[in-house]
Design a protein around this motif. Structure first.
Motif, PDB file in Angstrom:
ATOM      1  N   THR A  31       0.838  -1.212   0.000  1.00 62.89           N
ATOM      2  CA  THR A  31       0.000   0.000   0.000  1.00 62.89           C
ATOM      3  C   THR A  31       0.871   1.260   0.000  1.00 62.89           C
ATOM      4  OG1 THR A  31      -0.304  -0.528   2.347  1.00 62.89           O
ATOM      5  CG2 THR A  31      -2.199  -0.839   0.909  1.00 62.89           C
ATOM      6  N   GLY A  32       2.051   1.191   0.639  1.00 63.61           N
ATOM      7  CA  GLY A  32       2.965   2.344   0.616  1.00 63.61           C
ATOM      8  C   GLY A  32       3.385   2.669  -0.820  1.00 63.61           C
ATOM      9  N   PHE A  35       0.530   4.289  -2.669  1.00 65.92           N
ATOM     10  CA  PHE A  35       0.410   5.714  -2.337  1.00 65.92           C
ATOM     11  C   PHE A  35       1.502   6.530  -3.035  1.00 65.92           C
ATOM     12  CE2 PHE A  35      -1.861   4.467   1.771  1.00 65.92           C
ATOM     13  CZ  PHE A  35      -3.079   4.938   1.339  1.00 65.92           C
ATOM     14  N   PHE A  52      -0.330  12.925   5.204  1.00 64.01           N
ATOM     15  CA  PHE A  52      -0.113  12.006   6.327  1.00 64.01           C
ATOM     16  C   PHE A  52       1.270  11.367   6.244  1.00 64.01           C
ATOM     17  CE2 PHE A  52      -4.630  12.337   5.590  1.00 64.01           C
ATOM     18  CZ  PHE A  52      -5.108  12.585   6.858  1.00 64.01           C
ATOM     19  N   MET A  53       1.635  10.963   5.041  1.00 62.77           N
ATOM     20  CA  MET A  53       2.902  10.242   4.872  1.00 62.77           C
ATOM     21  C   MET A  53       4.098  11.097   5.262  1.00 62.77           C
ATOM     22  SD  MET A  53       2.081   8.184   1.398  1.00 62.77           S
ATOM     23  CE  MET A  53       3.577   7.236   1.242  1.00 62.77           C
ATOM     24  N   MET A  57       2.573   9.620   9.605  1.00 54.42           N
ATOM     25  CA  MET A  57       1.297   9.133  10.163  1.00 54.42           C
ATOM     26  C   MET A  57       0.643   8.155   9.190  1.00 54.42           C
ATOM     27  SD  MET A  57      -0.159  12.795  11.340  1.00 54.42           S
ATOM     28  CE  MET A  57      -1.843  12.289  11.626  1.00 54.42           C
ATOM     29  N   LEU A  58      -0.297   7.357   9.712  1.00 57.43           N
ATOM     30  CA  LEU A  58      -1.026   6.463   8.815  1.00 57.43           C
ATOM     31  C   LEU A  58      -2.069   7.257   8.035  1.00 57.43           C
ATOM     32  CD1 LEU A  58      -1.785   3.191  10.819  1.00 57.43           C
ATOM     33  CD2 LEU A  58       0.079   3.671   9.242  1.00 57.43           C
ATOM     34  N   VAL A  59      -2.262   6.883   6.791  1.00 56.63           N
ATOM     35  CA  VAL A  59      -3.341   7.453   5.983  1.00 56.63           C
ATOM     36  C   VAL A  59      -4.642   6.877   6.567  1.00 56.63           C
ATOM     37  CG1 VAL A  59      -4.271   7.572   3.637  1.00 56.63           C
ATOM     38  CG2 VAL A  59      -1.783   7.510   3.997  1.00 56.63           C
ATOM     39  N   THR A  64      -7.397   4.219   2.660  1.00 60.01           N
ATOM     40  CA  THR A  64      -6.510   3.087   2.379  1.00 60.01           C
ATOM     41  C   THR A  64      -7.308   1.851   1.945  1.00 60.01           C
ATOM     42  OG1 THR A  64      -5.091   3.956   4.111  1.00 60.01           O
ATOM     43  CG2 THR A  64      -4.591   1.759   3.333  1.00 60.01           C
ATOM     44  N   GLY A  85       2.727  -4.073   4.286  1.00 57.01           N
ATOM     45  CA  GLY A  85       2.291  -2.770   4.803  1.00 57.01           C
ATOM     46  C   GLY A  85       0.780  -2.653   4.943  1.00 57.01           C
ATOM     47  N   PHE A  86       0.075  -3.716   4.706  1.00 54.46           N
ATOM     48  CA  PHE A  86      -1.371  -3.779   4.907  1.00 54.46           C
ATOM     49  C   PHE A  86      -1.693  -5.184   5.375  1.00 54.46           C
ATOM     50  CE2 PHE A  86      -5.786  -4.336   4.084  1.00 54.46           C
ATOM     51  CZ  PHE A  86      -6.349  -3.086   4.225  1.00 54.46           C
ATOM     52  N   ARG A  88      -2.498  -2.545   8.751  1.00 57.22           N
ATOM     53  CA  ARG A  88      -1.710  -1.871   9.777  1.00 57.22           C
ATOM     54  C   ARG A  88      -2.461  -1.853  11.109  1.00 57.22           C
ATOM     55  NH1 ARG A  88       2.249  -0.029   6.117  1.00 57.22           N
ATOM     56  NH2 ARG A  88       3.355   1.772   6.909  1.00 57.22           N
ATOM     57  N   ARG A 162      14.005   7.107  -0.015  1.00 59.62           N
ATOM     58  CA  ARG A 162      12.621   7.513   0.227  1.00 59.62           C
ATOM     59  C   ARG A 162      12.590   8.781   1.070  1.00 59.62           C
ATOM     60  NH1 ARG A 162       9.078   2.473   2.225  1.00 59.62           N
ATOM     61  NH2 ARG A 162       8.284   4.125   3.554  1.00 59.62           N
ATOM     62  N   ASP A 164      10.568   9.666   3.293  1.00 63.53           N
ATOM     63  CA  ASP A 164      10.248   9.471   4.715  1.00 63.53           C
ATOM     64  C   ASP A 164      11.286   8.599   5.429  1.00 63.53           C
ATOM     65  OD1 ASP A 164       9.467   7.186   3.378  1.00 63.53           O
ATOM     66  OD2 ASP A 164       7.497   7.035   4.305  1.00 63.53           O
ATOM     67  N   ARG A 173       7.145   7.108  12.647  1.00 67.15           N
ATOM     68  CA  ARG A 173       6.562   5.904  12.037  1.00 67.15           C
ATOM     69  C   ARG A 173       6.654   4.735  13.012  1.00 67.15           C
ATOM     70  NH1 ARG A 173      10.023   5.793   6.855  1.00 67.15           N
ATOM     71  NH2 ARG A 173       9.113   3.784   6.397  1.00 67.15           N
TER      72      ARG A 173
HETATM   73  P1  AMP Z   1       5.439   1.882   3.897  1.00 67.05           P
HETATM   74  O1  AMP Z   1       5.968   1.980   2.495  1.00 67.05           O
HETATM   75  O2  AMP Z   1       4.663   0.623   4.132  1.00 67.05           O
HETATM   76  O3  AMP Z   1       6.492   2.132   4.942  1.00 67.05           O
HETATM   77  O4  AMP Z   1       4.367   3.080   4.046  1.00 67.05           O
HETATM   78  C1  AMP Z   1       4.753   4.427   3.914  1.00 67.05           C
HETATM   79  C2  AMP Z   1       3.623   5.303   4.413  1.00 67.05           C
HETATM   80  O5  AMP Z   1       2.443   5.083   3.623  1.00 67.05           O
HETATM   81  C3  AMP Z   1       3.190   5.052   5.854  1.00 67.05           C
HETATM   82  O6  AMP Z   1       3.995   5.738   6.803  1.00 67.05           O
HETATM   83  C4  AMP Z   1       1.745   5.557   5.826  1.00 67.05           C
HETATM   84  O7  AMP Z   1       1.720   6.982   5.867  1.00 67.05           O
HETATM   85  C5  AMP Z   1       1.274   5.135   4.436  1.00 67.05           C
HETATM   86  N1  AMP Z   1       0.664   3.779   4.454  1.00 67.05           N
HETATM   87  C6  AMP Z   1       1.129   2.667   3.826  1.00 67.05           C
HETATM   88  N2  AMP Z   1       0.332   1.616   4.053  1.00 67.05           N
HETATM   89  C7  AMP Z   1      -0.656   2.053   4.868  1.00 67.05           C
HETATM   90  C8  AMP Z   1      -1.774   1.437   5.499  1.00 67.05           C
HETATM   91  N3  AMP Z   1      -2.036   0.120   5.357  1.00 67.05           N
HETATM   92  N4  AMP Z   1      -2.584   2.206   6.268  1.00 67.05           N
HETATM   93  C9  AMP Z   1      -2.351   3.533   6.427  1.00 67.05           C
HETATM   94  N5  AMP Z   1      -1.293   4.172   5.892  1.00 67.05           N
HETATM   95  C10 AMP Z   1      -0.447   3.454   5.129  1.00 67.05           C
END
Ligand code: AMP
Length: 221
Positions: A31-32, A35, A52-53, A57-59, A64, A85-86, A88, A162, A164, A173
């Motif tokens: 999911t990251g 996004f 949010f990212m 923070m979480l979206v 999502t 990543g899903f 969460r 990245r 973040d 995070r």
């Molecule tokens: P990741 O690539 O999985 O580290 O995700 C990067 C960012 O995307 C996270 O810090 C969140 O802001 C957002 N994100 C990714 N997956 C989710 C999820 N399942 N629920 C909410 N936010 C998400």
């Protein structure tokens, strides 16, 4: 086989997913990444998610879950999916269960990559990723250096960091991760689906661990 990957940011979820995708022909849903693609294409969804990212923070779940609902059907005939990543949180886990149920499927295993926070911070600030999204190879300036600085060994594309993956955002995070993950781990423990693996930054055994786990899993099925 549908696999849910649990673990903090930078704990190795991407590496495990890439390996499963290549060796087991399992589709990879991150999911990251979804996004980040929306942000790159400057869509409305991307603009909302970015707020949010950037703060670590979480979206919100509604955004999502709806995004995933819109895309999961295309994986209906895959050999399985690794969810990176899903979910969460518990709400997302229940939503995933429903989505899979509608496709006549289920989560088969929740692979939990358990790594101490200080190792996560150390690893994440040194993480570099191939900018070619069809490749997506993940490097680490300490543990898995590219042969040529800034260039992907596999496809020759530029390596990027990245946005973040900086210490401040990672700290947030991690905080978000700890707040949400306990309940999620408990959820999969109750369903007897958890397989926990202890990892450390200084021993990069993620790939071997995945292969060993798979061999074990397949022989016990
Ligand atoms: P990741 O690539 O999985 O580290 O995700 C990067 C960012 O995307 C996270 O810090 C969140 O802001 C957002 N994100 C990714 N997956 C989710 C999820 N399942 N629920 C909410 N936010 C998400």
């Amino acid at each position: 086989m549908n696999i849910v990957l649990l673990g903090g940011p930078g704990s190795g979820k991407g590496t495990v997913s890439n390996l499963l995708e290549k060796t087991q022909n399992i589709a990879h849903i991150a999911t990251g990444d979804m996004f980040r693609e929306e942000i790159k294409n400057e869509t409305e969804l991307g603009k909302k998610a970015q707020e949010f990212m950037n703060k670590g923070m979480l979206v919100p779940d509604e955004i999502t879950i709806n995004m995933l609902k819109g895309k999961i059907n295309q994986y209906k005939n895959a050999n399985g999916v690794v969810f990176d990543g899903f979910p969460r949180n518990r709400n997302q886990a229940e939503a995933l269960e429903k989505m899979l149920e509608e496709m006549g499927q289920k989560v088969d295993v929740a692979l939990y990559l358990d790594m101490p926070d200080e190792d996560i911070i150390y690893r994440t600030v040194k993480r570099r990723i191939c900018s070619n999204k069809d490749c997506g190879e993940i490097y680490n300036l300490e543990f898995k250096k590219p042969k040529q600085e800034g260039i992907c060994d596999i496809c020759g594309s530029k390596l990027i960091q990245r946005k973040d993956d900086n210490e401040e955002t990672i700290t947030n995070r991690l905080k978000v991760y700890h707040e949400q993950s306990k309940d999620l781990i408990k959820y999969y423990e109750e369903k007897k689906l958890i397989y926990r693996v202890e990892l450390h930054a200084n021993i990069d055994i993620t790939e071997e661990m995945t292969k060993e786990w798979l061999a074990n899993y397949n022989s016990n099925r």
